[in-house]
Design an enzyme around this catalytic site. Structure first.
Site, PDB file in Angstrom:
ATOM      1  N   LYS A 200       0.855  -1.229  -0.230  1.00 57.97           N
ATOM      2  CA  LYS A 200      -0.027   0.164   0.084  1.00 57.97           C
ATOM      3  C   LYS A 200       0.880   1.102  -0.027  1.00 57.97           C
ATOM      4  CE  LYS A 200      -1.699   2.620   2.915  1.00 57.97           C
ATOM      5  NZ  LYS A 200      -1.446   3.912   2.177  1.00 57.97           N
ATOM      6  N   GLU A 275      10.109   0.904  10.369  1.00 57.48           N
ATOM      7  CA  GLU A 275      11.263   1.686  10.397  1.00 57.48           C
ATOM      8  C   GLU A 275      10.657   3.166  10.443  1.00 57.48           C
ATOM      9  OE1 GLU A 275      12.803   4.867   8.986  1.00 57.48           O
ATOM     10  OE2 GLU A 275      13.124   3.860   6.847  1.00 57.48           O
ATOM     11  N   CYS A 309      13.611  10.681   7.207  1.00 57.99           N
ATOM     12  CA  CYS A 309      13.521  10.054   8.641  1.00 57.99           C
ATOM     13  C   CYS A 309      14.920  10.402   9.364  1.00 57.99           C
ATOM     14  CB  CYS A 309      12.935   8.810   8.597  1.00 57.99           C
ATOM     15  SG  CYS A 309      13.760   7.540   7.690  1.00 57.99           S
ATOM     16  N   GLU A 406       9.894  15.451  16.088  1.00 62.71           N
ATOM     17  CA  GLU A 406      10.324  15.449  14.545  1.00 62.71           C
ATOM     18  C   GLU A 406       9.506  16.294  13.845  1.00 62.71           C
ATOM     19  OE1 GLU A 406       9.295  11.510  12.465  1.00 62.71           O
ATOM     20  OE2 GLU A 406      11.399  11.825  11.438  1.00 62.71           O
TER      21      GLU A 406
HETATM   22  P1  ADP Z   1       3.752  10.294   7.423  1.00 63.94           P
HETATM   23  O1  ADP Z   1       3.893  10.826   8.575  1.00 63.94           O
HETATM   24  O2  ADP Z   1       4.981  10.269   6.812  1.00 63.94           O
HETATM   25  O3  ADP Z   1       2.713  10.720   6.642  1.00 63.94           O
HETATM   26  P2  ADP Z   1       2.354   8.131   8.364  1.00 63.94           P
HETATM   27  O4  ADP Z   1       2.826   7.226   9.469  1.00 63.94           O
HETATM   28  O5  ADP Z   1       1.164   8.920   8.555  1.00 63.94           O
HETATM   29  O6  ADP Z   1       3.544   8.814   7.786  1.00 63.94           O
HETATM   30  O7  ADP Z   1       2.048   7.064   7.121  1.00 63.94           O
HETATM   31  C1  ADP Z   1       2.807   6.342   6.438  1.00 63.94           C
HETATM   32  C2  ADP Z   1       2.020   5.160   5.761  1.00 63.94           C
HETATM   33  O8  ADP Z   1       1.104   4.670   6.816  1.00 63.94           O
HETATM   34  C3  ADP Z   1       0.999   5.675   4.740  1.00 63.94           C
HETATM   35  O9  ADP Z   1       0.901   4.783   3.742  1.00 63.94           O
HETATM   36  C4  ADP Z   1      -0.300   5.840   5.456  1.00 63.94           C
HETATM   37  O10 ADP Z   1      -1.350   5.717   4.831  1.00 63.94           O
HETATM   38  C5  ADP Z   1      -0.393   4.620   6.302  1.00 63.94           C
HETATM   39  N1  ADP Z   1      -0.855   4.815   7.571  1.00 63.94           N
HETATM   40  C6  ADP Z   1      -1.412   5.788   8.248  1.00 63.94           C
HETATM   41  N2  ADP Z   1      -2.368   5.560   9.237  1.00 63.94           N
HETATM   42  C7  ADP Z   1      -2.439   3.964   9.397  1.00 63.94           C
HETATM   43  C8  ADP Z   1      -3.130   3.023   9.985  1.00 63.94           C
HETATM   44  N3  ADP Z   1      -3.862   3.249  10.848  1.00 63.94           N
HETATM   45  N4  ADP Z   1      -2.924   1.639   9.708  1.00 63.94           N
HETATM   46  C9  ADP Z   1      -2.171   1.480   8.818  1.00 63.94           C
HETATM   47  N5  ADP Z   1      -1.391   2.269   8.011  1.00 63.94           N
HETATM   48  C10 ADP Z   1      -1.755   3.584   8.034  1.00 63.94           C
END
Ligand code: ADP
Length: 502
Positions: A200, A275, A309, A406
């Protein structure tokens, strides 16, 4: 800064064609719409306008993709494929990425906002290297022969050995900062080890993952081995994490979401690798070579607009160098030209989204309120697109939010120190432990300080250098598991012990 109104005008024909249709998702070797028929728009960060629409995956689509991956894992050509054939497929994919590097770099620059030339050299370049390096492993993953001494049957002959088998169906959830490169880091080792995958991509940047999906089909990977389902985190991502037929989740993203996923995955005891975020220190020692350290520390934070990161977001500078360092760094970063990444002259490009813009501007305000001094930058640039000026917050201290949290933007916190014996404590005073850099000419400093730094990667006189041979991952709340290098095989294989009685 030149205001850009139509980024697509800067694209080559192939990239322009790719974004002229609604993009579908890849399930079981076919390009399909979502079960719900829903789509979402992906936005150009340089202009704020819609690039194209993408089919929006949700629970049902994830279910179809997981079952396709399960079938491909249990039966069919992927299971029977000899290792050298898997190697050939991975090499073929690397070649196809290389042949289409310019188009991929344009799509990356358009969707993420980053500089096109850098995308081609770094994002696409390292993605190619990753597939090539991992292509070497399938024929070299071996178990061990074990000298058994079974005390209850000393006269009996036994033969013991281990097999390294794939884990199974892997759910991979990736972020938007290096969209294609993150696909490569996740897919290449998982495929080399013989797993099948549902990936995804981040909702902000689905395009290069989908173009890569086309190249995966063209390379000849069997149907269902790689499935790519774009969608939102709380829907598609959560469904992938919860699905009982997924054996492992590999995640890259924020520590906050990582914790949600780890909790959710625990219900079905999925294996998990993480990560996560960072707040990596760049430590300037009193003997540092400023000719190297000033541009090095500048690019440690400004590369990819600080959306890295392991960005060097906390800069520690000793008293004796402080004024010269701040002056040099201000000159370095304020001279960078700001604008669309599709013009490779522009070294400061938009942040990925409006949300990210707001988040970064909010942190700059917090820094001001906490008493940091804004030496340069500190403002949004223009009123279209999500541009933020490279920003130095000086006179910061450990207890400030901007030093502890961060920011994930082009904002560095500079802290003055006088006592060298305190530097390791300052560097480690964080919940994170992803990267750190040490800038010194004294080999004694390296030998003494490197072992004391709590971080998964320590660079000396450089920062953000990533190589596929070097394991990458975090200490503390920056995650667990190591991607890349030989160590990544631990993430995508499991050991089976076999005992034969003769
Ligand atoms: P960033 O802060 O870099 O936007 P996120 O941690 O919000 O990073 O998102 C990284 C990935 O995790 C994206 O693909 C996002 O769609 C997915 N994501 C966000 N929330 C969830 C969740 N509750 N369960 C699974 N995947 C998630």
């Amino acid at each position: 800064m030149d205001a850009v109104t139509d980024s697509k005008a800067a694209l080559g024909e192939k990239a322009r064609n790719f974004v002229s249709n609604t993009r579908k998702m890849l399930i079981d070797g076919k390009w399909v719409s979502s079960v719900s028929g829903k789509t979402f728009s992906t936005i150009d960060p340089a202009t704020g306008s819609v690039i194209t629409d993408v089919c929006e995956g949700d629970k049902e689509d994830i279910g179809l993709a997981v079952m396709a991956a399960r079938r491909a894992f249990e039966d069919g050509p992927w299971v029977k494929m000899i290792p050298s054939h898997r190697e050939r497929l991975l090499h073929r994919l690397a070649d196809l990425i290389e042949e289409n590097a310019e188009e991929l770099a344009e799509l990356e620059a358009l969707d993420n906002g980053k500089n096109k030339a850098i995308a081609q050299a770094v994002d696409i370049g390292i993605a190619i290297e990753t597939f090539r390096y991992m292509a070497g492993w399938p024929s070299k993953i071996t178990g061990d022969v074990l000298p058994l001494s079974v005390p209850i049957a000393p006269d009996q002959d036994f033969f013991g050995y281990t097999l390294r088998e794939p884990v199974g169906v892997i759910g991979q959830i990736i972020p938007w900062n290096f969209p294609l490169l993150m696909c490569a880091w996740k897919l290449a080792p998982a495929l080399a080890c013989g797993n099948t995958i549902v990936l995804k991509p981040a909702e902000e940047t689905p395009l290069t993952a989908l173009r890569l999906g086309e190249l995966i089909c063209e390379a000849g990977f069997p149907d269902g081995v790689v499935n790519i389902v774009p969608g939102y985190g709380h829907t598609a991502g959560a469904a992938l994490t919860a699905h009982p037929e997924v054996d492992k989740i590999a995640f890259t993203g924020s520590t906050e979401v990582g914790k949600i996923i780890a909790r959710e995955a625990a219900d079905s005891m999925k294996k998990v690798s993480m990560e996560l975020g960072g707040k990596s220190p760049a430590i300037i020692m009193p003997d540092a070579d400023l000719e190297i350290a000033i541009p090095g520390a500048a690019s440690a934070i400004m590369f990819n607009q600080g959306q890295v990161c392991c960005a060097g977001s906390r800069l520690y500078v000793p008293d004796n160098l402080y004024d010269a360092f701040l002056e040099g760094m201000t000159e370095n970063i304020s001279s960078l030209s700001i604008g669309s990444g599709l013009n490779p002259e522009n070294m400061v490009n938009p942040l990925v989204s409006e949300i990210q813009l707001e988040r970064v501007m909010n942190y700059i305000d917090i820094g001001r309120q906490e008493g940091a001094s804004v030496v340069t930058g500190g403002k949004r640039r223009g009123d279209t697109g999500y541009f933020v000026e490279p920003t130095i917050l000086a006179e910061t201290s450990q207890d400030m939010k901007v030093v502890q949290e961060e920011i994930f933007g082009p904002v560095v916190c500079v802290q003055r120190y006088s006592d060298v014996s305190e530097i390791v404590k300052l560097a480690n005073d964080t919940i994170y432990g992803l990267g750190a850099s040490l800038w010194t000419r004294d080999v004694g400093n390296i030998v003494k300080i490197v072992p004391k730094i709590k971080a998964g990667t320590v660079w000396v006189n450089c920062h953000n250098i990533l190589d596929v041979a070097m394991p990458f991952g975090g200490f503390k709340q920056s995650g667990y598991g190591r991607e890349l290098g030989k160590e990544v095989l631990e993430l995508y294989t499991q050991t089976k012990s076999v005992c034969i009685m003769a």
